[in-house]
Design an enzyme around this catalytic site. Sequence first.
Site, PDB file in Angstrom:
ATOM      1  N   GLU A 525       0.680   9.762  10.275  1.00 55.13           N
ATOM      2  CA  GLU A 525      -0.453  10.084   9.394  1.00 55.13           C
ATOM      3  C   GLU A 525      -0.583  11.575   9.080  1.00 55.13           C
ATOM      4  O   GLU A 525      -0.887  11.957   7.957  1.00 55.13           O
ATOM      5  CB  GLU A 525      -1.767   9.560  10.006  1.00 55.13           C
ATOM      6  N   GLN A 547      -3.465   4.068   6.201  1.00 59.26           N
ATOM      7  CA  GLN A 547      -3.589   2.614   6.114  1.00 59.26           C
ATOM      8  C   GLN A 547      -4.990   2.116   6.480  1.00 59.26           C
ATOM      9  O   GLN A 547      -5.544   1.275   5.793  1.00 59.26           O
ATOM     10  CB  GLN A 547      -2.536   1.966   6.997  1.00 59.26           C
ATOM     11  N   ASP A 550      -9.553   3.949  10.657  1.00 57.36           N
ATOM     12  CA  ASP A 550      -9.486   4.212  12.103  1.00 57.36           C
ATOM     13  C   ASP A 550      -8.346   5.181  12.451  1.00 57.36           C
ATOM     14  O   ASP A 550      -8.413   5.883  13.448  1.00 57.36           O
ATOM     15  CB  ASP A 550      -9.253   2.903  12.851  1.00 57.36           C
ATOM     16  N   TYR A 551      -7.281   5.165  11.649  1.00 56.88           N
ATOM     17  CA  TYR A 551      -6.102   5.984  11.983  1.00 56.88           C
ATOM     18  C   TYR A 551      -6.105   7.336  11.300  1.00 56.88           C
ATOM     19  O   TYR A 551      -5.166   8.117  11.426  1.00 56.88           O
ATOM     20  CB  TYR A 551      -4.818   5.196  11.673  1.00 56.88           C
ATOM     21  N   ILE A 552      -7.172   7.605  10.586  1.00 52.69           N
ATOM     22  CA  ILE A 552      -7.273   8.908   9.934  1.00 52.69           C
ATOM     23  C   ILE A 552      -7.416   9.999  10.996  1.00 52.69           C
ATOM     24  O   ILE A 552      -7.171  11.175  10.735  1.00 52.69           O
ATOM     25  CB  ILE A 552      -8.460   8.926   8.929  1.00 52.69           C
ATOM     26  N   HIS A 592      -9.955  -1.676  13.800  1.00 49.69           N
ATOM     27  CA  HIS A 592      -9.872  -2.095  12.403  1.00 49.69           C
ATOM     28  C   HIS A 592     -11.258  -2.270  11.802  1.00 49.69           C
ATOM     29  O   HIS A 592     -11.438  -2.968  10.822  1.00 49.69           O
ATOM     30  CB  HIS A 592      -9.077  -3.393  12.261  1.00 49.69           C
TER      31      HIS A 592
END
Length: 803
Positions: A525, A547, A550-552, A592
Amino acid sequence: MNSSSKTTKDITFEDFKTEVLNDYKIAVTSRECSLLGRREVLTGKAKFGIFGDGKEVPQLAMAKAFKNGDFRSGYYRDQTFMMAIGALNIQQFFAGLYGHTDITEEPMSAGRQMGGHFATHSLNEDGSWKNLIQQKNSSADISPTAGQMPRLLGLAQASKIYREVKGIDSEKFSVNGNEIAWGTIGNASTSEGLFFETINAAGVLQVPMVMNVWDDEYGISVHAKHQTTKENISEILKGFQREEGVNGYEIFRVKGWDYPSLVDTYQRAATVARKEHCPVLIHVNELTQPQGHSTSGSHERYKSKDRLAWEVEFDCMSKMRQWMIENNIFTDEEANAIEKDIKKLVRKGKQDAWAAFVKPLKKEQAEAIAVLKAAAINSSNKAFIEKLANELESIKEPIRKEILIATRKALRYVTAENSVSKTDLINWITSYKAKIQPKYSANLYSESALQAANVNTVTPEYTTDAKLVDARLIMRDNFDAIFTKYPESLIFGEDAGHIGDVNQGLEGMQEKYGELRVSDTGIREATILGQGIGMAMRGLRPIAEIQYLDYILYALQIMSDDLATLQYRTNGKQKAPLIIRTRGHRLEGIWHSGSQMGGLIHLLRGIHILVPRNMTKAAGFYNTLLEGDEPAVVVECLNGYRLKEKMPSNLGEFKTPIGVTETVKEGTDITLVSYGSTLRIVEETAKELAQVGIDAEVIDIQSLLPFDINHDIVKSVQKTNRLLVIDEDVPGGASAYILQEIVEKQDGYRFLDSKPQTLTAKEHRPAYGTDGDYFSKPSAEDIFEKVYDMMHEANPSKFPSLF
Ligand SMILES: Cc1ncc(C[n+]2csc(CCOP(=O)(O)OP(=O)(O)O)c2C)c(N)n1
Ligand SMILES: [Mg+2]
């Protein structure tokens, strides 16, 4: 002072001699600046100093291979390079050290960054692009070690896009993708994940990136044995070396004091990168730190006597000097004379920089003293005010803080008096602050005509037979329109290419627009973000997909430190109008369903944060952003892709306004404010509330940063006198920010008959499953009961207690 880019092969000895002499002069100038710079800090004229001494010679070699249109993404040791490409002179060097707030005197950041953080100007006064292929470019440095790496990847990738994608207007940005992005990084900083992520990604992407490691064996006091496996970065990266028929890197290792080898290595490295778009690693070792790491602390504390002696012997400057004498370029006496002259020049440059720094401050001081003295004359507190004036007058070289302390304190002495001189004092303080504050605060967001808030709203249009479709199709068809309308736009991310993103919002787009414009990336990321930043800095319009929201967090550091500060730290001289596309809020489970909006709002001032409630709104945001010149994050609703929405007919054209709320239901009893997925629940609940006689007004915030620029929410509160903010972030997260905006900034408190409240998710991450969601996030029942409770408190007879 420009360093020539001729090679030693095609010139006469006289030419060669002149070139080497010129190089040496640049290096001596740079070294002198470091030495004097340190003294300026130690004597208190500057607050902190970090210098490029010990790294001069490799930077001369890099500058020789660096061409117009190329970009640097480096760190605080690169002053020699900046001098060699003609982007930094002596006076500017010291202006940076002093923190001169005039961009013409201190072109790197107008005093916002500490010295040693370099930049060139990509933008004209009005925020439009300069011609970047007619100048040598340096992206603006940041302090977090290795933070320059992700952006470097994007700067290099831009060349690949310009070379291989047809139809982009490259006039100001590229000549057939021939530009190299040059990275510099300290040996210890290669321990950071961002370095390895970038190395891997550039190898995969095959982009013209030349990564230079300045290796002095230390990272402040920590030796290479604690930093790098085998204490040798090029050794452990050997597996990246390209082979016959297999892509990879060209890897060079060269000693940092060996001028001719450095020059030769850099020419070879540049050829590979420029022609073949093959990434290159140059490991420059045996470098030193003559004065230690920075002005904080001394390296005698942690380096052995042997190491210190070795550093003296292998100082790249004395080695270069020795080599020049051995090769009859100059004699020892000639060298002495050059060095003496340069010492004088540097001293003069330093004095000029100080004089220029002090001059406006003296003028401001004199003005303040005059106003103070006038205020003293008729005041009953004359003696006190005169004392303040005299104290200010006694400061030989004042700073603005001292000027404001004196005048603001004086105001307290005349506050009960009524005189013209009091009014003059007030006016002076007010206008002084108005004049000076922008020097420290301007350009956090774009101040150009292209700023996103200036883009006009265009409402979606529908034909009479417009179909209700899965909302992801609106997204897809709108992207299709975007890619056609803007040849410079491109999108990339995990699963964004071949399958057209995990929710099919890009279905078929790669087939239509090619693998370079709609592409899959590795799972990384931070460098996806970096690709976006770098490409946006070179005139492209990238859309970087993260995507899931949460993964930012993996990319958050680079968004916060690099992207969000870019316009600010260059005082508007660089921009990266990158769009970050992500999706979040409610779905399933801890990773998620995230909605960590408070974290984003607080860490990303400088970036717009947009939270559309449906796909039509989201698509409209993309259309707006592409007309503007600002970075933004768009958080799509993860549970919204399969909901039905009507397909607009003006795809690519309708525009959701930025910073503007929308009242989705009018009402008179209470104002309910929310956004994103939760807004839909609020809308549904409002209908249930109506059944028990509560007429709620529902407002969709749509845009968290900027927030309600027209102050529409307070107009609603003025009508309903009650306010509830509903948000699925943690308590005190985004909801606290929203409340502050409405109650404090918009003066909403004046109209409230009930306590303003928030309804949020629980403190923990959302649990899995439908019940997990129900017990973690605000539900329709939670909202109903909260609103009912507020109405019960206001009118218990009409609304008897539920519990
Ligand atoms: C993320 C982060 N951690 C710590 C620091 C503090 N810091 C500044 S420079 C430095 C050492 C860097 O060493 P190296 O990369 O070898 O560069 P050198 O200064 O030796 O040229 C550290 C730890 C920082 N700026 N950023
Ligand atoms: Mg180091």
